[in-house]
Design a protein around this motif. Structure first.
Motif, PDB file in Angstrom:
ATOM      1  N   HIS A   1       0.845  -1.185   0.000  1.00  0.00           N
ATOM      2  CA  HIS A   1       0.000   0.000   0.000  1.00  0.00           C
ATOM      3  C   HIS A   1       0.888   1.245   0.000  1.00  0.00           C
ATOM      4  CE1 HIS A   1      -2.853  -3.027   1.358  1.00  0.00           C
ATOM      5  NE2 HIS A   1      -3.831  -2.172   1.154  1.00  0.00           N
ATOM      6  N   ALA A   2       0.338   2.340  -0.500  1.00  0.00           N
ATOM      7  CA  ALA A   2       1.028   3.619  -0.471  1.00  0.00           C
ATOM      8  C   ALA A   2      -0.015   4.715  -0.392  1.00  0.00           C
ATOM      9  CB  ALA A   2       1.887   3.801  -1.723  1.00  0.00           C
ATOM     10  N   VAL A   3       0.386   5.881   0.106  1.00  0.00           N
ATOM     11  CA  VAL A   3      -0.482   7.062   0.093  1.00  0.00           C
ATOM     12  C   VAL A   3       0.202   8.116  -0.761  1.00  0.00           C
ATOM     13  CG1 VAL A   3      -1.669   8.818   1.445  1.00  0.00           C
ATOM     14  CG2 VAL A   3      -1.356   6.522   2.391  1.00  0.00           C
ATOM     15  N   TYR A   4      -0.474   8.504  -1.824  1.00  0.00           N
ATOM     16  CA  TYR A   4       0.071   9.431  -2.800  1.00  0.00           C
ATOM     17  C   TYR A   4      -0.854  10.640  -2.949  1.00  0.00           C
ATOM     18  CZ  TYR A   4       3.017   5.574  -4.650  1.00  0.00           C
ATOM     19  OH  TYR A   4       3.918   4.556  -4.828  1.00  0.00           O
ATOM     20  N   TYR A   5      -0.322  11.687  -3.571  1.00  0.00           N
ATOM     21  CA  TYR A   5      -1.182  12.690  -4.182  1.00  0.00           C
ATOM     22  C   TYR A   5      -1.376  12.284  -5.630  1.00  0.00           C
ATOM     23  CZ  TYR A   5      -2.523  16.621  -6.998  1.00  0.00           C
ATOM     24  OH  TYR A   5      -3.160  17.392  -7.922  1.00  0.00           O
TER      25      TYR A   5
ATOM     26  N   PRO B   1       5.525   6.288   1.217  1.00  0.00           N
ATOM     27  CA  PRO B   1       5.982   5.339   0.198  1.00  0.00           C
ATOM     28  C   PRO B   1       5.384   3.945   0.385  1.00  0.00           C
ATOM     29  CG  PRO B   1       7.809   6.560   1.163  1.00  0.00           C
ATOM     30  CD  PRO B   1       6.613   6.824   2.018  1.00  0.00           C
ATOM     31  N   PRO B   2       5.445   3.110  -0.650  1.00  0.00           N
ATOM     32  CA  PRO B   2       4.864   1.766  -0.583  1.00  0.00           C
ATOM     33  C   PRO B   2       5.422   0.925   0.559  1.00  0.00           C
ATOM     34  CG  PRO B   2       5.396   2.329  -2.848  1.00  0.00           C
ATOM     35  CD  PRO B   2       6.000   3.405  -1.986  1.00  0.00           C
ATOM     36  N   PHE B   3       4.549   0.158   1.191  1.00  0.00           N
ATOM     37  CA  PHE B   3       4.940  -0.699   2.312  1.00  0.00           C
ATOM     38  C   PHE B   3       3.960  -1.866   2.401  1.00  0.00           C
ATOM     39  CE2 PHE B   3       1.887   2.319   3.884  1.00  0.00           C
ATOM     40  CZ  PHE B   3       1.057   1.569   4.692  1.00  0.00           C
TER      41      PHE B   3
END
Length: 240
Positions: free
Chosen positions: A3-7, A64-66
């Motif tokens: 999973h990642a959190v992006y704009y 970032p992705p994890f």
């Protein structure tokens, strides 16, 4: 799954359409798109020059992705992102410009935006309880020997070296390129993104991306509006 959190700009925005077409893929639904034609560059050459960027989708990294830590679910993580987003104000980037960063081309803010850096820091810290520690292979891929002492400290503590004061908002447009090819694609990107360069961009959501399987393309699963961004998201995406 990672999973990642992006704009990510909302899927109806011009910035989103230009970014998806440049990379040749829409991360909102996984559709392949025809990339722009560039004089002197074949389609396969352009595709190869954007291969990694295309897999990740058009975005700017916040967290970032994890891999999720044991005991956590994707649904619980998305609920936590939604709660966090509701406490964070939307941020306006006054303008975007093209930049060359370590051999690759990216869209970046034309000047520092402290509120954006603060937003990214909250996302990294507040959601870190969901992150599984990186494996030895994952750490090795970050090439710790090439990092500064502070970046190595960040890698050990947060699983990624470019966070907090080492964070620099950027929307990646290419993979690392040799200088001559970089010059050609930078000129092409300047033409392609001309309608949005120098214009404000509203960062108004936290967008969850997932990598369903190792090395598979990332996809958007949820876009959660930031405080004051209004009720939207009949479709997924972000502002601008």
């Amino acid at each position: 799954m990672r999973h990642a959190v992006y704009y990510a700009p909302r899927d109806t925005a011009l910035l989103a359409r230009l970014g998806a077409r440049w990379l040749g893929r829409d991360a909102a639904d996984g559709r392949a798109l025809k990339q722009p034609e560039i004089d002197g560059l074949s389609g396969p050459e352009f595709e190869a020059a954007t291969a990694s960027a295309r897999r990740y989708g058009f975005h700017a990294t916040l967290k970032p992705p994890f891999r999720l830590a044991d005991g956590h679910t994707a649904a619980a993580f998305e609920a936590a992102v939604e709660r966090l987003a509701a406490t964070l104000p939307a941020v306006t980037i006054p303008s975007l410009e093209l930049a060359r960063l370590g051999g690759f081309i990216a869209l970046v803010p034309s000047a520092p935006v402290p509120a954006l850096d603060a937003l990214a820091g909250r996302v990294v810290a507040d959601l870190d309880g969901f992150r599984a520690p990186p494996t030895a292979d994952e750490i090795a891929r970050r090439r710790p020997a090439t990092l500064s002492p502070r970046e190595r400290e960040m890698l050990e503590k947060w699983g990624y070296p470019h966070v907090f004061e080492e964070f620099h908002f950027h929307m990646t447009l290419t993979d690392a390129l040799p200088p001559a090819l970089g010059d050609r694609l930078a000129a092409a990107a300047a033409r392609h993104f001309a309608p949005v360069l120098g214009r404000p961009v509203l960062v108004d959501a936290l967008t969850v991306f997932v990598e369903p399987r190792p090395a598979s393309p990332f996809l958007i699963t949820k876009a959660l509006p930031l405080a004051g961004a209004g009720r939207r998201f009949a479709s997924i995406g972000g502002g601008a």
